[in-house]
Design a protein around this motif. Structure first.
Motif, PDB file in Angstrom:
ATOM      1  N   GLY A 197       5.674   9.669  -5.723  1.00 35.86           N
ATOM      2  CA  GLY A 197       5.683  10.694  -6.745  1.00 35.86           C
ATOM      3  C   GLY A 197       4.672  10.443  -7.842  1.00 35.86           C
ATOM      4  N   GLY A 198       4.310   9.173  -8.074  1.00 34.87           N
ATOM      5  CA  GLY A 198       3.334   8.844  -9.106  1.00 34.87           C
ATOM      6  C   GLY A 198       1.945   8.653  -8.568  1.00 34.87           C
ATOM      7  N   GLY A 199       1.718   9.091  -7.334  1.00 33.69           N
ATOM      8  CA  GLY A 199       0.408   8.905  -6.725  1.00 33.69           C
ATOM      9  C   GLY A 199       0.452   7.809  -5.681  1.00 33.69           C
ATOM     10  N   PRO A 200      -0.678   7.510  -5.049  1.00 34.79           N
ATOM     11  CA  PRO A 200      -0.741   6.490  -4.003  1.00 34.79           C
ATOM     12  C   PRO A 200      -0.216   5.140  -4.480  1.00 34.79           C
ATOM     13  N   SER A 201       0.386   4.400  -3.529  1.00 31.66           N
ATOM     14  CA  SER A 201       1.051   3.148  -3.888  1.00 31.66           C
ATOM     15  C   SER A 201       0.463   1.928  -3.192  1.00 31.66           C
ATOM     16  N   ARG A 202      -0.670   2.082  -2.529  1.00 30.86           N
ATOM     17  CA  ARG A 202      -1.221   0.987  -1.732  1.00 30.86           C
ATOM     18  C   ARG A 202      -2.715   0.871  -1.982  1.00 30.86           C
ATOM     19  N   GLN A 203      -3.233  -0.350  -1.880  1.00 28.30           N
ATOM     20  CA  GLN A 203      -4.664  -0.594  -1.995  1.00 28.30           C
ATOM     21  C   GLN A 203      -5.193  -1.158  -0.678  1.00 28.30           C
ATOM     22  N   ALA A 204      -6.492  -1.085  -0.489  1.00 31.40           N
ATOM     23  CA  ALA A 204      -7.106  -1.576   0.745  1.00 31.40           C
ATOM     24  C   ALA A 204      -6.813  -3.066   0.930  1.00 31.40           C
ATOM     25  N   THR A 205      -6.542  -3.435   2.173  1.00 28.50           N
ATOM     26  CA  THR A 205      -6.211  -4.823   2.493  1.00 28.50           C
ATOM     27  C   THR A 205      -7.468  -5.614   2.849  1.00 28.50           C
ATOM     28  N   LYS A 206      -7.280  -6.916   3.009  1.00 28.53           N
ATOM     29  CA  LYS A 206      -8.388  -7.800   3.363  1.00 28.53           C
ATOM     30  C   LYS A 206      -9.044  -7.359   4.672  1.00 28.53           C
ATOM     31  N   ILE A 207      -8.233  -7.027   5.668  1.00 26.72           N
ATOM     32  CA  ILE A 207      -8.785  -6.591   6.953  1.00 26.72           C
ATOM     33  C   ILE A 207      -9.587  -5.309   6.793  1.00 26.72           C
ATOM     34  N   GLU A 208      -9.045  -4.353   6.048  1.00 23.15           N
ATOM     35  CA  GLU A 208      -9.732  -3.074   5.871  1.00 23.15           C
ATOM     36  C   GLU A 208     -11.059  -3.246   5.134  1.00 23.15           C
ATOM     37  N   LEU A 209     -11.090  -4.114   4.152  1.00 18.79           N
ATOM     38  CA  LEU A 209     -12.323  -4.353   3.403  1.00 18.79           C
ATOM     39  C   LEU A 209     -13.351  -5.093   4.258  1.00 18.79           C
ATOM     40  N   GLU A 210     -12.883  -6.022   5.076  1.00 16.47           N
ATOM     41  CA  GLU A 210     -13.801  -6.737   5.962  1.00 16.47           C
ATOM     42  C   GLU A 210     -14.410  -5.792   6.979  1.00 16.47           C
ATOM     43  N   VAL A 211     -13.608  -4.876   7.516  1.00 14.01           N
ATOM     44  CA  VAL A 211     -14.122  -3.898   8.479  1.00 14.01           C
ATOM     45  C   VAL A 211     -15.161  -2.998   7.805  1.00 14.01           C
ATOM     46  N   ALA A 212     -14.889  -2.573   6.582  1.00 14.23           N
ATOM     47  CA  ALA A 212     -15.848  -1.724   5.865  1.00 14.23           C
ATOM     48  C   ALA A 212     -17.160  -2.467   5.626  1.00 14.23           C
ATOM     49  N   GLN A 213     -17.065  -3.729   5.261  1.00  9.78           N
ATOM     50  CA  GLN A 213     -18.281  -4.507   5.030  1.00  9.78           C
ATOM     51  C   GLN A 213     -19.062  -4.689   6.327  1.00  9.78           C
ATOM     52  N   LEU A 214     -18.349  -4.933   7.411  1.00 10.90           N
ATOM     53  CA  LEU A 214     -19.010  -5.068   8.711  1.00 10.90           C
ATOM     54  C   LEU A 214     -19.655  -3.752   9.134  1.00 10.90           C
ATOM     55  N   GLN A 215     -18.997  -2.636   8.848  1.00 11.60           N
ATOM     56  CA  GLN A 215     -19.598  -1.345   9.196  1.00 11.60           C
ATOM     57  C   GLN A 215     -20.901  -1.140   8.435  1.00 11.60           C
ATOM     58  N   GLY A 216     -20.906  -1.462   7.134  1.00  9.63           N
ATOM     59  CA  GLY A 216     -22.137  -1.330   6.370  1.00  9.63           C
ATOM     60  C   GLY A 216     -23.254  -2.172   6.951  1.00  9.63           C
ATOM     61  N   LYS A 217     -22.936  -3.406   7.307  1.00 10.26           N
ATOM     62  CA  LYS A 217     -23.934  -4.310   7.889  1.00 10.26           C
ATOM     63  C   LYS A 217     -24.465  -3.773   9.210  1.00 10.26           C
ATOM     64  N   LEU A 218     -23.553  -3.376  10.107  1.00 10.65           N
ATOM     65  CA  LEU A 218     -23.970  -2.906  11.426  1.00 10.65           C
ATOM     66  C   LEU A 218     -24.751  -1.598  11.329  1.00 10.65           C
ATOM     67  N   PHE A 219     -24.292  -0.688  10.468  1.00 17.53           N
ATOM     68  CA  PHE A 219     -24.996   0.583  10.325  1.00 17.53           C
ATOM     69  C   PHE A 219     -26.422   0.355   9.842  1.00 17.53           C
ATOM     70  N   TYR A 220     -26.582  -0.512   8.863  1.00 20.45           N
ATOM     71  CA  TYR A 220     -27.930  -0.816   8.377  1.00 20.45           C
ATOM     72  C   TYR A 220     -28.785  -1.411   9.498  1.00 20.45           C
ATOM     73  N   GLN A 221     -28.219  -2.302  10.291  1.00 18.11           N
ATOM     74  CA  GLN A 221     -28.986  -2.916  11.377  1.00 18.11           C
ATOM     75  C   GLN A 221     -29.435  -1.880  12.398  1.00 18.11           C
ATOM     76  N   TYR A 222     -28.581  -0.894  12.688  1.00 19.12           N
ATOM     77  CA  TYR A 222     -28.973   0.159  13.621  1.00 19.12           C
ATOM     78  C   TYR A 222     -30.109   1.003  13.053  1.00 19.12           C
ATOM     79  N   VAL A 223     -30.036   1.304  11.759  1.00 23.05           N
ATOM     80  CA  VAL A 223     -31.114   2.062  11.124  1.00 23.05           C
ATOM     81  C   VAL A 223     -32.395   1.249  11.108  1.00 23.05           C
ATOM     82  N   ALA A 224     -32.279  -0.037  10.758  1.00 22.71           N
ATOM     83  CA  ALA A 224     -33.459  -0.882  10.593  1.00 22.71           C
ATOM     84  C   ALA A 224     -34.190  -1.138  11.908  1.00 22.71           C
TER      85      ALA A 224
END
Length: 236
Positions: A197-224
């Protein structure tokens, strides 16, 4: 936030996307809509992955379309200090990552409104051949993460952009982990915001943040690794 002020689009002779890579390497745009900060958190992790791989990146946000009283009732957070993107800004970058908070298993109206304003780019094929990826936030496991990716695909396809999925390269242990409830899939990084009722109650977890960081790295490598000099010589 990293700003790209050194490169400029190379004119195309036939309307297709061309590289803007200068001596400093490819430039990536992260384009987001965020309401409660979850997509901002993922975007910063994606940015960290791109920069760790040696890339340049600018995070943009799309314009808000809801009035302040409605946002207040939705417990929206103040908007982050990112520039509001204009369609022509997409031409400054060699790859684009799109991050959205899902609305009923689809991209939110704010992101749709921005892409609806890119008609001239579509008619001139200005984004054709440009690499694009995505990441999402939903309320929970049944919130439609993969369906939200599907909703973005139609826009990417009509522009002739080349979708780059996250896949399982370097992420199979993260995405298949049962140690905790987590978002993300081979389509791209993701997080769960939770509900209340007061809005979202959860924040991104360690696994989710690691996956996001890996996606950024891999996406850049594909572009490069794209042979831009050959494409430019061929006037593609």
């Amino acid at each position: 936030m990293s700003q790209d002020t050194t490169s400029s689009a190379i004119p195309s002779t036939n309307g297709a996307a061309t590289s803007v890579i200068g001596t400093e390497g490819p430039s990536i745009a992260i384009v987001i809509y965020t309401l409660h900060g979850h997509v901002t958190t993922l975007a910063e992790a994606e940015k960290a992955g791109i920069e760790a791989a040696g890339g340049k990146v600018t995070i943009y946000q799309v314009a808000e379309t809801l009035p302040a009283p409605v946002l207040a009732k939705m417990h929206a957070l103040p908007k982050p200090e990112y520039p509001v993107i204009q369609p022509q800004d997409l031409l400054k970058h060699d790859g684009i990552l799109v991050g959205v908070a899902s609305r009923f298993a689809s991209m939110p109206a704010q992101m749709k409104s921005f892409w609806d304003s890119t008609g001239q780019l579509a008619y001139s094929n200005a984004l054709a051949g440009k690499l694009v990826g995505a990441f999402v936030s939903t309320g929970g496991q049944g919130g439609g993460q993969e369906a939200t990716f599907f909703s973005l695909m139609s826009t990417f396809v009509h522009h002739g952009m080349i979708f780059v999925p996250l896949g399982y390269k370097d992420t199979v242990h993260h995405l298949s982990s049962l140690e905790e409830i987590h978002g993300g899939s081979p389509w791209g990084a993701g997080t769960f915001a939770g509900t209340g009722g007061g809005g979202p109650s959860r924040q991104a977890t360690k696994i989710e943040l690691e996956v996001a960081q890996l996606q950024g790295k891999l996406f850049y490598q594909y572009v490069a690794r794209t042979n831009w000099s050959t494409l430019i010589a061929a006037k593609i």
